[in-house]
Design an enzyme around this catalytic site. Sequence first.
Site, PDB file in Angstrom:
ATOM      1  N   LYS A 169      37.703  32.185  52.632  1.00 53.85           N
ATOM      2  CA  LYS A 169      38.135  30.875  52.147  1.00 53.85           C
ATOM      3  C   LYS A 169      39.663  30.765  52.039  1.00 53.85           C
ATOM      4  CE  LYS A 169      33.787  29.838  49.798  1.00 53.85           C
ATOM      5  NZ  LYS A 169      32.991  31.075  49.848  1.00 53.85           N
ATOM      6  N   SER A 178      33.858  36.070  50.974  1.00 53.87           N
ATOM      7  CA  SER A 178      34.527  34.827  50.569  1.00 53.87           C
ATOM      8  C   SER A 178      36.045  34.892  50.625  1.00 53.87           C
ATOM      9  CB  SER A 178      34.077  34.421  49.157  1.00 53.87           C
ATOM     10  OG  SER A 178      32.818  33.795  49.225  1.00 53.87           O
ATOM     11  N   SER A 214      34.346  29.512  44.499  1.00 51.56           N
ATOM     12  CA  SER A 214      33.983  29.986  45.830  1.00 51.56           C
ATOM     13  C   SER A 214      32.701  29.337  46.326  1.00 51.56           C
ATOM     14  CB  SER A 214      33.833  31.521  45.828  1.00 51.56           C
ATOM     15  OG  SER A 214      33.987  32.042  47.120  1.00 51.56           O
ATOM     16  N   LYS A 251      41.981  35.769  45.524  1.00 50.75           N
ATOM     17  CA  LYS A 251      40.582  35.454  45.828  1.00 50.75           C
ATOM     18  C   LYS A 251      39.722  36.707  45.754  1.00 50.75           C
ATOM     19  CE  LYS A 251      37.603  32.325  47.148  1.00 50.75           C
ATOM     20  NZ  LYS A 251      36.526  33.109  46.481  1.00 50.75           N
TER      21      LYS A 251
END
Length: 367
Positions: A58, A55, A115, A217
């Site tokens: 992203k 993720s 997420s 993140k």
Amino acid sequence: MSTRQKRLISFAATATAAFFFSVPLAQANPHILVDVQSGRVLEHEEAFRKWYPASLTKLMTAYTVFNAIRAGEISLETPIVISKQAAAQPAAKMYYKPGQKLTLDSALKILMIKSANDVAVAVAEAVAGTQDAFVLRMNSDAAKLDMSDSHFVNPNGLPGKGQYTTARDLAVLTVALRRDFPQYAGYFALEGFTNGKTNTPNINLLIGRFAGADGMKTGFICASGFNQIGSATRNGRTIISVVLGTDSLAARADATANLLQKGFTAQFPAVDTLSSLKPYGLGQEQVTDVSADICSAKGAKVRSETRDEVGRMKVQSPYIQEMDHEPRYVFAGLIPGQDVQPDKMAKADAIGDLANVPVPLPRPTSF
């Protein structure tokens, strides 16, 4: 039960700060530490080893979206419509129904905090018409940033053939987000969001718990292990770290906190910048896959040892503190006037890759 008792993390207090500061990252874990303003690489290991981004992808999605906003193609108020393809994405997700709408502003908050894979696809379709067209933009943007060892096949980081990156390239991306789009920095530092009914805390355990933490993140799939990009600012100086392939939620938080703290306090020789750092080491041809270590009985045992008797993560870093306030939740959800999706399934997935950690969610507070 008090807020303190409801906290997500169990803090170890028996070891000294000096001990934890000296604990090295696992030998196989690529990592890099960068001073954002100067671009200096303070520390790195295996920085060019190809890795699954999970993720962390992203962040590339966000960069491409910000480019589209700057070009006038879309705005933060643009309605994002959930398509059948978006709704069919596996968790972590919001479980929205096809046809439901939310603003791009809400979608970005959900992407960075929870997420959500379904929202990532919906955003991609809104920007470029189709997911495939958006992915072409992602790869074009990555090439322009000189992310020479990265390739993306979707906007959410779910497993896919041909999806890979490196710690060095992720550092390049993170610095570019800070440099090119400072007006959107707030999206990466939010403590959580609420839809007025369910409160979702940020998966990033450093937000609100590490001095100066302001991003960025986390990510996880079996093949990548537990990844994290950290960012913190103190006295006008921003340090970012990339840590890939740790074996648990707690380990990635500990490694990130220790590395960022080192960036603020240690002395480093003036050697390389992100642009001058030359490729080195093994693992530049094939993408490393750590599934056998992570999604196995061995991996499960390791993770069980990082939780206390009630399932809270036991972080070890002395630089991660208890949050001294209730999380500040911002609104992110469907545009008013729509039928609200029942929360039964969404609650089970409410903390993204923290799913199955039995932790009560705190009460909402004002922004």
